[in-house]
Write a protein that holds these residues in place. Structure first.
Motif, PDB file in Angstrom:
ATOM      1  N   SER A 112       0.927  -1.184  -0.123  1.00  0.00           N
ATOM      2  CA  SER A 112       0.072   0.200  -0.057  1.00  0.00           C
ATOM      3  C   SER A 112       0.957   1.251   0.214  1.00  0.00           C
ATOM      4  CB  SER A 112      -0.863  -0.071   1.342  1.00  0.00           C
ATOM      5  OG  SER A 112      -1.862   1.010   1.020  1.00  0.00           O
ATOM      6  N   SER A 113       0.371   2.369   0.524  1.00  0.00           N
ATOM      7  CA  SER A 113       1.145   3.780   0.335  1.00  0.00           C
ATOM      8  C   SER A 113       0.531   4.782   1.027  1.00  0.00           C
ATOM      9  CB  SER A 113       1.030   3.884  -1.332  1.00  0.00           C
ATOM     10  OG  SER A 113       1.504   5.406  -1.479  1.00  0.00           O
ATOM     11  N   PHE A 114       1.602   5.670   1.320  1.00  0.00           N
ATOM     12  CA  PHE A 114       1.243   6.946   2.062  1.00  0.00           C
ATOM     13  C   PHE A 114      -0.050   7.508   1.419  1.00  0.00           C
ATOM     14  CE2 PHE A 114       2.953   9.549   5.390  1.00  0.00           C
ATOM     15  CZ  PHE A 114       1.772  10.534   5.431  1.00  0.00           C
ATOM     16  N   SER A 115      -0.065   7.241   0.105  1.00  0.00           N
ATOM     17  CA  SER A 115      -1.121   7.908  -0.773  1.00  0.00           C
ATOM     18  C   SER A 115      -2.563   7.432  -0.459  1.00  0.00           C
ATOM     19  CB  SER A 115      -1.068   7.548  -2.355  1.00  0.00           C
ATOM     20  OG  SER A 115       0.045   8.478  -2.610  1.00  0.00           O
ATOM     21  N   ALA A 116      -2.822   6.221   0.287  1.00  0.00           N
ATOM     22  CA  ALA A 116      -4.092   5.906   0.749  1.00  0.00           C
ATOM     23  C   ALA A 116      -4.768   6.557   1.681  1.00  0.00           C
ATOM     24  CB  ALA A 116      -3.963   4.311   1.468  1.00  0.00           C
ATOM     25  N   ILE A 117      -4.060   7.526   2.495  1.00  0.00           N
ATOM     26  CA  ILE A 117      -4.568   8.490   3.210  1.00  0.00           C
ATOM     27  C   ILE A 117      -5.244   9.702   2.608  1.00  0.00           C
ATOM     28  CG2 ILE A 117      -2.571   9.694   3.966  1.00  0.00           C
ATOM     29  CD1 ILE A 117      -3.648   9.614   6.783  1.00  0.00           C
ATOM     30  N   GLY A 118      -4.639   9.912   1.499  1.00  0.00           N
ATOM     31  CA  GLY A 118      -5.132  11.251   0.634  1.00  0.00           C
ATOM     32  C   GLY A 118      -3.956  12.173   0.687  1.00  0.00           C
ATOM     33  N   GLY A 119      -2.712  11.571   0.596  1.00  0.00           N
ATOM     34  CA  GLY A 119      -1.421  12.487   0.527  1.00  0.00           C
ATOM     35  C   GLY A 119      -0.750  11.951  -0.935  1.00  0.00           C
ATOM     36  N   SER A 142      -8.332  11.308  -3.612  1.00  0.00           N
ATOM     37  CA  SER A 142      -9.295  11.453  -4.508  1.00  0.00           C
ATOM     38  C   SER A 142      -8.709  11.416  -5.929  1.00  0.00           C
ATOM     39  CB  SER A 142      -9.528  13.041  -4.572  1.00  0.00           C
ATOM     40  OG  SER A 142      -8.516  13.840  -4.675  1.00  0.00           O
ATOM     41  N   ASN A 143      -7.311  11.168  -5.853  1.00  0.00           N
ATOM     42  CA  ASN A 143      -6.759  10.727  -7.271  1.00  0.00           C
ATOM     43  C   ASN A 143      -6.620   9.172  -7.425  1.00  0.00           C
ATOM     44  OD1 ASN A 143      -3.671   9.530  -6.915  1.00  0.00           O
ATOM     45  ND2 ASN A 143      -4.023  11.161  -5.143  1.00  0.00           N
ATOM     46  N   PRO A 144      -6.380   8.869  -8.804  1.00  0.00           N
ATOM     47  CA  PRO A 144      -6.637   7.383  -9.066  1.00  0.00           C
ATOM     48  C   PRO A 144      -5.420   6.533  -8.252  1.00  0.00           C
ATOM     49  CG  PRO A 144      -6.820   8.759 -11.143  1.00  0.00           C
ATOM     50  CD  PRO A 144      -6.200   9.720  -9.984  1.00  0.00           C
ATOM     51  N   TYR A 145      -4.366   6.968  -7.981  1.00  0.00           N
ATOM     52  CA  TYR A 145      -3.233   6.250  -7.415  1.00  0.00           C
ATOM     53  C   TYR A 145      -3.708   6.269  -5.819  1.00  0.00           C
ATOM     54  CZ  TYR A 145       1.405   4.836  -5.792  1.00  0.00           C
ATOM     55  OH  TYR A 145       2.371   4.153  -5.252  1.00  0.00           O
ATOM     56  N   GLY A 146      -4.017   7.141  -5.056  1.00  0.00           N
ATOM     57  CA  GLY A 146      -4.567   7.026  -3.930  1.00  0.00           C
ATOM     58  C   GLY A 146      -5.792   6.172  -3.640  1.00  0.00           C
ATOM     59  N   MET A 147      -6.707   6.611  -4.489  1.00  0.00           N
ATOM     60  CA  MET A 147      -7.894   5.653  -4.366  1.00  0.00           C
ATOM     61  C   MET A 147      -7.628   4.082  -4.683  1.00  0.00           C
ATOM     62  SD  MET A 147     -11.078   8.055  -6.308  1.00  0.00           S
ATOM     63  CE  MET A 147     -10.158   8.025  -7.885  1.00  0.00           C
ATOM     64  N   GLY A 148      -6.638   3.754  -5.538  1.00  0.00           N
ATOM     65  CA  GLY A 148      -6.483   2.424  -5.510  1.00  0.00           C
ATOM     66  C   GLY A 148      -5.805   1.830  -4.528  1.00  0.00           C
ATOM     67  N   LYS A 149      -4.766   2.485  -3.705  1.00  0.00           N
ATOM     68  CA  LYS A 149      -4.246   1.903  -2.898  1.00  0.00           C
ATOM     69  C   LYS A 149      -5.377   1.758  -1.613  1.00  0.00           C
ATOM     70  CE  LYS A 149      -0.028   1.577  -4.238  1.00  0.00           C
ATOM     71  NZ  LYS A 149       0.469   0.551  -4.236  1.00  0.00           N
ATOM     72  N   GLN A 150      -6.335   2.792  -1.535  1.00  0.00           N
ATOM     73  CA  GLN A 150      -7.269   2.517  -0.589  1.00  0.00           C
ATOM     74  C   GLN A 150      -8.222   1.321  -0.981  1.00  0.00           C
ATOM     75  OE1 GLN A 150     -10.240   5.661  -0.279  1.00  0.00           O
ATOM     76  NE2 GLN A 150     -11.131   4.952   1.650  1.00  0.00           N
ATOM     77  N   ALA A 151      -8.800   1.189  -2.192  1.00  0.00           N
ATOM     78  CA  ALA A 151      -9.493   0.156  -2.438  1.00  0.00           C
ATOM     79  C   ALA A 151      -8.718  -1.408  -2.687  1.00  0.00           C
ATOM     80  CB  ALA A 151     -10.024   0.227  -3.943  1.00  0.00           C
ATOM     81  N   LEU A 152      -7.298  -1.363  -2.693  1.00  0.00           N
ATOM     82  CA  LEU A 152      -6.593  -2.688  -2.476  1.00  0.00           C
ATOM     83  C   LEU A 152      -6.924  -3.072  -0.696  1.00  0.00           C
ATOM     84  CD1 LEU A 152      -3.307  -2.845  -1.198  1.00  0.00           C
ATOM     85  CD2 LEU A 152      -3.086  -1.721  -3.165  1.00  0.00           C
ATOM     86  N   GLU A 153      -6.755  -1.916  -0.128  1.00  0.00           N
ATOM     87  CA  GLU A 153      -6.752  -2.312   1.339  1.00  0.00           C
ATOM     88  C   GLU A 153      -8.410  -2.781   1.576  1.00  0.00           C
ATOM     89  OE1 GLU A 153      -5.669   0.950   3.752  1.00  0.00           O
ATOM     90  OE2 GLU A 153      -3.327   1.080   3.097  1.00  0.00           O
ATOM     91  N   ILE A 154      -9.244  -2.245   0.985  1.00  0.00           N
ATOM     92  CA  ILE A 154     -10.770  -2.786   1.195  1.00  0.00           C
ATOM     93  C   ILE A 154     -10.916  -3.985   0.724  1.00  0.00           C
ATOM     94  CG2 ILE A 154     -13.010  -2.606   0.668  1.00  0.00           C
ATOM     95  CD1 ILE A 154     -12.312   0.627   0.570  1.00  0.00           C
TER      96      ILE A 154
END
Length: 299
Positions: A112-119, A142-154
Motif C-alpha cells: 500500500s502507500s502513504f497515498s491511501a490516506i489522501g497524501g 481523490s486521485n486514481p493512485y490514492g483511491m487504488g491503494k485505499q481500494a486494495l486495502e478494502i
C-alpha cells in the motif's frame, strides 16, 4: 516455517533489495514481473502479467510458495491514464489474493502507500486530523493512485472475512518514499533540508503531503520479511517510516507551521527533536520491527 516467497515486481527498487534480503535469510525466492529479468538474486523468475488472472494463478501454482509479497504495481500515477493506474493497484491485488487463497498460500503482504490516506500525489494539501499519524486516521484520497491503494486495502478486508479460500495473514504496508544510500545522499545530505530550503524545492508540496516521511530500502526489506513470517489471523494495515523526518527543522516546528489545526495526541519528539510524524508502533507490536536508518547519520 516459510520456505519459498514470491515477490511480484522484484525488478523495482524495493523488490531488488527485498530479494537480496530474503536470500540473505536463506529463503527460496521467485520473482514475478512483466518484463525481462533485471536481477540476479531470485532463484526463479517467471514473466507474468499481473493483470491477467490466469497468468497470476499459473505462476503461483508453479512456484509452490508459502507467501506472496505483492509489489508489482505502478509506482507513480504520472505516466499512465488514471484508469490504468487504478487498475494496476486494485485488479492485480485482487488476482494475487484470489490465487493465493485458492492455492492455500497462507501469507500475503501488499504494497500500500502513504497515498491511501489522501497524501502523496494529491493536488491539494493533505488532511491531517491529528499527529503523530496512525492507522486509525481517516482516508481522503481523490486521485486514481490514492483511491487504488485505499481500494486494495478494502479488497484485503473482504478476503480476510472469507471463511475459506483466503490467506490467513494479510498485511497492507503503507510505504512512504523508499530510498537507497545514493538517493538519500543526493536528496537529503547534499540538499538544504531546512524548512526555508524545502519551501524553495519543486518537491515541497509532495514532501509536505507525505509528512516528510521516508524509509531506507534496508529497513523496508526487513519489515516485509517480518510480515512474511507473521501468523496473525485477518488483515492489518501498517504504517512504514524511518524514525525521523527528512527535514532539518524540528518536528514540533514543522507541525506548528504546516499543520496548525492538527490535534497533538502525544509528544511529537519522544526524545528525538526530529522524530517522524508517522507512528510506527503498530509495526513494532505486530512484527517486532523498528526502523534504524536515519539520513542524518549518513551526513
Amino acid at each position: 516455517m516459510t520456505d519459498t516467497v514470491i515477490v511480484t515486481g522484484g525488478n523495482g527498487r524495493i523488490g531488488r533489495r527485498l530479494l537480496e534480503h530474503l536470500n540473505e535469510h536463506d529463503y527460496r525466492t521467485v520473482n514475478l514481473s512483466r518484463g525481462k529479468r533485471d536481477e540476479d538474486h531470485s532463484d526463479t523468475y517467471r514473466t507474468t502479467d499481473l493483470l491477467d488472472a490466469g497468468e497470476v494463478y499459473g505462476s503461483l501454482a508453479k512456484s509452490d510458495a508459502d507467501a506472496v509479497v505483492h509489489l508489482g504495481m505502478l509506482p507513480t500515477p504520472d505516466r499512465t491514464p488514471g484508469f490504468r493506474t487504478y487498475e494496476s493497484n486494485v485488479v492485480s491485488t485482487y488476482h494475487v489474493l484470489e490465487a493465493a487463497g485458492e492455492l492455500g498460500v497462507e501469507t500475503v503482504a501488499l504494497a500500500s502507500s502513504f497515498s491511501a490516506i489522501g497524501g502523496g500525489f494529491e493536488p491539494d494539501p493533505i488532511t491531517v486530523d491529528y499527529l503523530p499519524l496512525d492507522e486509525d486516521h481517516r482516508l481522503t484520497p481523490s486521485n486514481p493512485y490514492g483511491m487504488g491503494k485505499q481500494a486494495l486495502e478494502i479488497a484485503a478486508d473482504g478476503f480476510a472475512r472469507r471463511p475459506d479460500d483466503s490467506p490467513q495473514t494479510i498485511t497492507s504496508l503503507r510505504f512512504p518514499w523508499v530510498v537507497d544510500d545514493d538517493l538519500a545522499r543526493e536528496t537529503f545530505v547534499e540538499a538544504d533540508r531546512s524548512l526555508d530550503g524545502l519551501r524553495d524545492s519543486p518537491h515541497f508540496h509532495t514532501q509536505r503531503n507525505t509528512l516528510f516521511s521516508y524509509v531506507h530500502a534496508d529497513d523496508a526489506a526487513s519489515l516485509v520479511r517480518r510480515a512474511v513470517e507473521a501468523s496473525f489471523d485477518g488483515h492489518e494495515r501498517v504504517w512504514v517510516s524511518a524514525p525521523d523526518t527528512s527535514a532539518e527543522t524540528p518536528s514540533a516546528d514543522l507541525a506548528a507551521e504546516l499543520f496548525p489545526d492538527a490535534e497533538r495526541r502525544e509528544s511529537l519528539t519522544d526524545g528525538d527533536p526530529c522524530a517522524a510524524l508517522v507512528d510506527t508502533s503498530k509495526a513494532e507490536r505486530l512484527f517486532d520491527w523498528e526502523p534504524t536508518w536515519r539520513w542524518r547519520d549518513a551526513a
